[in-house]
Write a protein that holds these residues in place. Structure first.
Motif, PDB file in Angstrom:
ATOM      1  N   LEU A  26       3.065 -13.939   4.787  1.00  0.00           N
ATOM      2  CA  LEU A  26       4.332 -14.493   4.318  1.00  0.00           C
ATOM      3  C   LEU A  26       4.514 -14.053   2.871  1.00  0.00           C
ATOM      4  O   LEU A  26       3.618 -14.241   2.042  1.00  0.00           O
ATOM      5  CB  LEU A  26       4.334 -16.020   4.398  1.00  0.00           C
ATOM      6  CG  LEU A  26       4.250 -16.649   5.787  1.00  0.00           C
ATOM      7  CD1 LEU A  26       4.204 -18.163   5.659  1.00  0.00           C
ATOM      8  CD2 LEU A  26       5.423 -16.210   6.663  1.00  0.00           C
ATOM      9  N   ALA A  27       5.670 -13.458   2.581  1.00  0.00           N
ATOM     10  CA  ALA A  27       6.005 -13.040   1.220  1.00  0.00           C
ATOM     11  C   ALA A  27       7.228 -13.834   0.792  1.00  0.00           C
ATOM     12  O   ALA A  27       8.317 -13.629   1.341  1.00  0.00           O
ATOM     13  CB  ALA A  27       6.283 -11.548   1.171  1.00  0.00           C
ATOM     14  N   ASP A  28       7.032 -14.738  -0.146  1.00  0.00           N
ATOM     15  CA  ASP A  28       8.092 -15.685  -0.532  1.00  0.00           C
ATOM     16  C   ASP A  28       8.672 -16.376   0.693  1.00  0.00           C
ATOM     17  O   ASP A  28       9.881 -16.585   0.812  1.00  0.00           O
ATOM     18  CB  ASP A  28       9.196 -14.974  -1.323  1.00  0.00           C
ATOM     19  CG  ASP A  28       8.755 -14.584  -2.723  1.00  0.00           C
ATOM     20  OD1 ASP A  28       7.763 -15.163  -3.219  1.00  0.00           O
ATOM     21  OD2 ASP A  28       9.392 -13.704  -3.325  1.00  0.00           O
ATOM     22  N   GLY A  29       7.794 -16.693   1.640  1.00  0.00           N
ATOM     23  CA  GLY A  29       8.186 -17.419   2.842  1.00  0.00           C
ATOM     24  C   GLY A  29       8.686 -16.563   3.985  1.00  0.00           C
ATOM     25  O   GLY A  29       8.861 -17.067   5.100  1.00  0.00           O
ATOM     26  N   ALA A  30       8.930 -15.271   3.743  1.00  0.00           N
ATOM     27  CA  ALA A  30       9.453 -14.382   4.788  1.00  0.00           C
ATOM     28  C   ALA A  30       8.296 -13.691   5.524  1.00  0.00           C
ATOM     29  O   ALA A  30       7.351 -13.216   4.890  1.00  0.00           O
ATOM     30  CB  ALA A  30      10.369 -13.331   4.176  1.00  0.00           C
ATOM     31  N   PRO A  31       8.351 -13.617   6.856  1.00  0.00           N
ATOM     32  CA  PRO A  31       7.268 -12.999   7.630  1.00  0.00           C
ATOM     33  C   PRO A  31       7.184 -11.479   7.428  1.00  0.00           C
ATOM     34  O   PRO A  31       8.205 -10.787   7.441  1.00  0.00           O
ATOM     35  CB  PRO A  31       7.634 -13.323   9.079  1.00  0.00           C
ATOM     36  CG  PRO A  31       8.615 -14.436   9.004  1.00  0.00           C
ATOM     37  CD  PRO A  31       9.367 -14.223   7.733  1.00  0.00           C
ATOM     38  N   TRP A  32       5.978 -10.997   7.237  1.00  0.00           N
ATOM     39  CA  TRP A  32       5.669  -9.572   7.211  1.00  0.00           C
ATOM     40  C   TRP A  32       4.531  -9.343   8.203  1.00  0.00           C
ATOM     41  O   TRP A  32       3.482  -9.985   8.115  1.00  0.00           O
ATOM     42  CB  TRP A  32       5.214  -9.128   5.819  1.00  0.00           C
ATOM     43  CG  TRP A  32       6.320  -8.968   4.822  1.00  0.00           C
ATOM     44  CD1 TRP A  32       7.105  -9.955   4.293  1.00  0.00           C
ATOM     45  CD2 TRP A  32       6.754  -7.744   4.219  1.00  0.00           C
ATOM     46  NE1 TRP A  32       8.001  -9.434   3.401  1.00  0.00           N
ATOM     47  CE2 TRP A  32       7.804  -8.073   3.332  1.00  0.00           C
ATOM     48  CE3 TRP A  32       6.352  -6.418   4.342  1.00  0.00           C
ATOM     49  CZ2 TRP A  32       8.472  -7.107   2.578  1.00  0.00           C
ATOM     50  CZ3 TRP A  32       7.009  -5.457   3.585  1.00  0.00           C
ATOM     51  CH2 TRP A  32       8.055  -5.795   2.720  1.00  0.00           C
ATOM     52  N   ALA A  33       4.749  -8.432   9.154  1.00  0.00           N
ATOM     53  CA  ALA A  33       3.755  -8.167  10.183  1.00  0.00           C
ATOM     54  C   ALA A  33       3.231  -6.742  10.053  1.00  0.00           C
ATOM     55  O   ALA A  33       4.005  -5.783   9.993  1.00  0.00           O
ATOM     56  CB  ALA A  33       4.364  -8.362  11.568  1.00  0.00           C
ATOM     57  N   PHE A  34       1.902  -6.613   9.995  1.00  0.00           N
ATOM     58  CA  PHE A  34       1.238  -5.308   9.956  1.00  0.00           C
ATOM     59  C   PHE A  34       0.478  -5.136  11.266  1.00  0.00           C
ATOM     60  O   PHE A  34      -0.478  -5.862  11.541  1.00  0.00           O
ATOM     61  CB  PHE A  34       0.262  -5.227   8.784  1.00  0.00           C
ATOM     62  CG  PHE A  34       0.911  -5.218   7.432  1.00  0.00           C
ATOM     63  CD1 PHE A  34       1.144  -4.035   6.759  1.00  0.00           C
ATOM     64  CD2 PHE A  34       1.292  -6.411   6.826  1.00  0.00           C
ATOM     65  CE1 PHE A  34       1.744  -4.024   5.507  1.00  0.00           C
ATOM     66  CE2 PHE A  34       1.899  -6.416   5.579  1.00  0.00           C
ATOM     67  CZ  PHE A  34       2.126  -5.219   4.918  1.00  0.00           C
ATOM     68  N   ARG A  35       0.919  -4.175  12.070  1.00  0.00           N
ATOM     69  CA  ARG A  35       0.268  -3.904  13.358  1.00  0.00           C
ATOM     70  C   ARG A  35      -0.499  -2.591  13.242  1.00  0.00           C
ATOM     71  O   ARG A  35       0.092  -1.515  13.140  1.00  0.00           O
ATOM     72  CB  ARG A  35       1.316  -3.837  14.472  1.00  0.00           C
ATOM     73  CG  ARG A  35       0.753  -3.504  15.850  1.00  0.00           C
ATOM     74  CD  ARG A  35       1.790  -3.750  16.943  1.00  0.00           C
ATOM     75  NE  ARG A  35       3.036  -3.043  16.690  1.00  0.00           N
ATOM     76  CZ  ARG A  35       3.282  -1.774  17.074  1.00  0.00           C
ATOM     77  NH1 ARG A  35       2.359  -1.081  17.722  1.00  0.00           N
ATOM     78  NH2 ARG A  35       4.451  -1.217  16.813  1.00  0.00           N
ATOM     79  N   VAL A  36      -1.803  -2.677  13.242  1.00  0.00           N
ATOM     80  CA  VAL A  36      -2.649  -1.496  13.099  1.00  0.00           C
ATOM     81  C   VAL A  36      -2.595  -0.678  14.389  1.00  0.00           C
ATOM     82  O   VAL A  36      -2.818  -1.203  15.484  1.00  0.00           O
ATOM     83  CB  VAL A  36      -4.090  -1.898  12.778  1.00  0.00           C
ATOM     84  CG1 VAL A  36      -4.996  -0.667  12.705  1.00  0.00           C
ATOM     85  CG2 VAL A  36      -4.149  -2.673  11.460  1.00  0.00           C
ATOM     86  N   ILE A  37      -2.285   0.622  14.251  1.00  0.00           N
ATOM     87  CA  ILE A  37      -2.124   1.465  15.439  1.00  0.00           C
ATOM     88  C   ILE A  37      -3.145   2.593  15.500  1.00  0.00           C
ATOM     89  O   ILE A  37      -3.231   3.301  16.495  1.00  0.00           O
ATOM     90  CB  ILE A  37      -0.699   2.051  15.512  1.00  0.00           C
ATOM     91  CG1 ILE A  37      -0.363   2.851  14.253  1.00  0.00           C
ATOM     92  CG2 ILE A  37       0.312   0.928  15.741  1.00  0.00           C
ATOM     93  CD1 ILE A  37       0.977   3.588  14.321  1.00  0.00           C
ATOM     94  N   SER A  38      -3.919   2.780  14.421  1.00  0.00           N
ATOM     95  CA  SER A  38      -4.975   3.795  14.427  1.00  0.00           C
ATOM     96  C   SER A  38      -5.957   3.443  13.311  1.00  0.00           C
ATOM     97  O   SER A  38      -5.828   2.414  12.650  1.00  0.00           O
ATOM     98  CB  SER A  38      -4.397   5.202  14.205  1.00  0.00           C
ATOM     99  OG  SER A  38      -4.105   5.419  12.829  1.00  0.00           O
ATOM    100  N   GLY A  39      -6.919   4.313  13.099  1.00  0.00           N
ATOM    101  CA  GLY A  39      -7.912   4.063  12.078  1.00  0.00           C
ATOM    102  C   GLY A  39      -7.399   4.130  10.665  1.00  0.00           C
ATOM    103  O   GLY A  39      -8.099   3.722   9.722  1.00  0.00           O
ATOM    104  N   HIS A  40      -6.145   4.610  10.476  1.00  0.00           N
ATOM    105  CA  HIS A  40      -5.597   4.666   9.118  1.00  0.00           C
ATOM    106  C   HIS A  40      -4.103   4.347   9.049  1.00  0.00           C
ATOM    107  O   HIS A  40      -3.492   4.490   8.000  1.00  0.00           O
ATOM    108  CB  HIS A  40      -5.849   6.054   8.518  1.00  0.00           C
ATOM    109  CG  HIS A  40      -5.072   7.161   9.184  1.00  0.00           C
ATOM    110  ND1 HIS A  40      -5.446   7.695  10.395  1.00  0.00           N
ATOM    111  CD2 HIS A  40      -3.941   7.817   8.801  1.00  0.00           C
ATOM    112  CE1 HIS A  40      -4.583   8.640  10.729  1.00  0.00           C
ATOM    113  NE2 HIS A  40      -3.660   8.734   9.790  1.00  0.00           N
ATOM    114  N   GLU A  41      -3.503   3.906  10.170  1.00  0.00           N
ATOM    115  CA  GLU A  41      -2.056   3.699  10.212  1.00  0.00           C
ATOM    116  C   GLU A  41      -1.695   2.285  10.671  1.00  0.00           C
ATOM    117  O   GLU A  41      -2.419   1.675  11.460  1.00  0.00           O
ATOM    118  CB  GLU A  41      -1.412   4.694  11.173  1.00  0.00           C
ATOM    119  CG  GLU A  41      -1.621   6.156  10.793  1.00  0.00           C
ATOM    120  CD  GLU A  41      -1.206   7.083  11.912  1.00  0.00           C
ATOM    121  OE1 GLU A  41      -0.358   7.958  11.667  1.00  0.00           O
ATOM    122  OE2 GLU A  41      -1.732   6.905  13.039  1.00  0.00           O
TER     123      GLU A  41
END
Length: 212
Positions: A26-41
């Motif tokens: 959460l950044a200032d209450g807003a959702p941020w999603a990081f979906r890992v798709i490889s070993g560096h991405e």
């Protein structure tokens, strides 16, 4: 910007896959999603992907996943690319834990994406005796070992001043390898690990930064 990492596995604001990977923020209450798709991405999803905010949230995300250096939006457009990070494969048994136990519920969560050594990328730092110490990712290593994996990928990261004290405490408890750690329920993990950490830090007194 106030940034908070979501550590639970039930949050309707995020895809389940992202929660399993601990990529929800959460950044200032807003959702941020990081979906890992490889070993560096990783794919980044947020309502507003402006450059300044992205760089700030990515910095927090990479504290836990420093090996991820390329970030894309859902359409595949590259949003940010950082210099690659060198990774190398090591024996899991060669790594010194800096905590005493892991959470059974978290093991069940990370089990969804651990299949090979390439799926387990761990930040480490060298101790004075040359041993590589685990800075983060104990649960992933423990679950990898339980699944029969005997190697993992590591990246070098700067340690912090208190890490040697945590290693001493682990070794007092005969914890020299990942497989030596205890497996607890979430409540037991809170009582035996998180509460111990709170008491340990309280006994050390305020840091220099907190005193300023």
């Amino acid at each position: 910007m106030e940034i908070q990492r979501i550590d639970t596995y039930n949050d309707s604001r995020f895809p389940q896959e992202v929660l399993y990977q601990h990529g929800a923020f959460l950044a200032d209450g807003a959702p941020w999603a990081f979906r890992v798709i490889s070993g560096h991405e990783a794919v980044v999803s947020a309502a507003a992907l402006d450059t300044a905010a992205l760089e700030e949230v990515v910095k927090d995300f990479r504290f836990y996943a420093g090996h991820i250096t390329a970030f894309y939006d859902e359409t595949g457009k590259c949003l940010l690319r950082l210099p690659p990070v060198e990774r190398r494969e090591v024996e899991i048994d060669s790594l010194q834990p800096s905590q005493f136990s892991v959470d059974r519920e978290k093991c069940a969560a990370v089990r969804h994406f651990i299949h090979t050594a390439a799926d387990v990328v761990i930040p480490v730092t060298a101790l004075e005796d040359g041993t590589l110490c685990v800075l983060d990712g104990h649960t992933r290593l423990y679950e990898a070992w339980r699944q029969g994996l005997r190697t993992a990928m590591v990246v070098d990261a700067p340690g912090w001043d208190g890490i040697a004290g945590f290693v001493r405490e682990a070794r007092k408890r005969n914890i020299y390898h990942v497989r030596d750690m205890a497996l607890y329920s979430p409540q037991e993990q809170k009582e035996k690990w998180h509460d111990w950490c709170d008491a340990y830090f309280a006994a050390q007194g305020p840091t220099e930064e907190e005193q300023r």
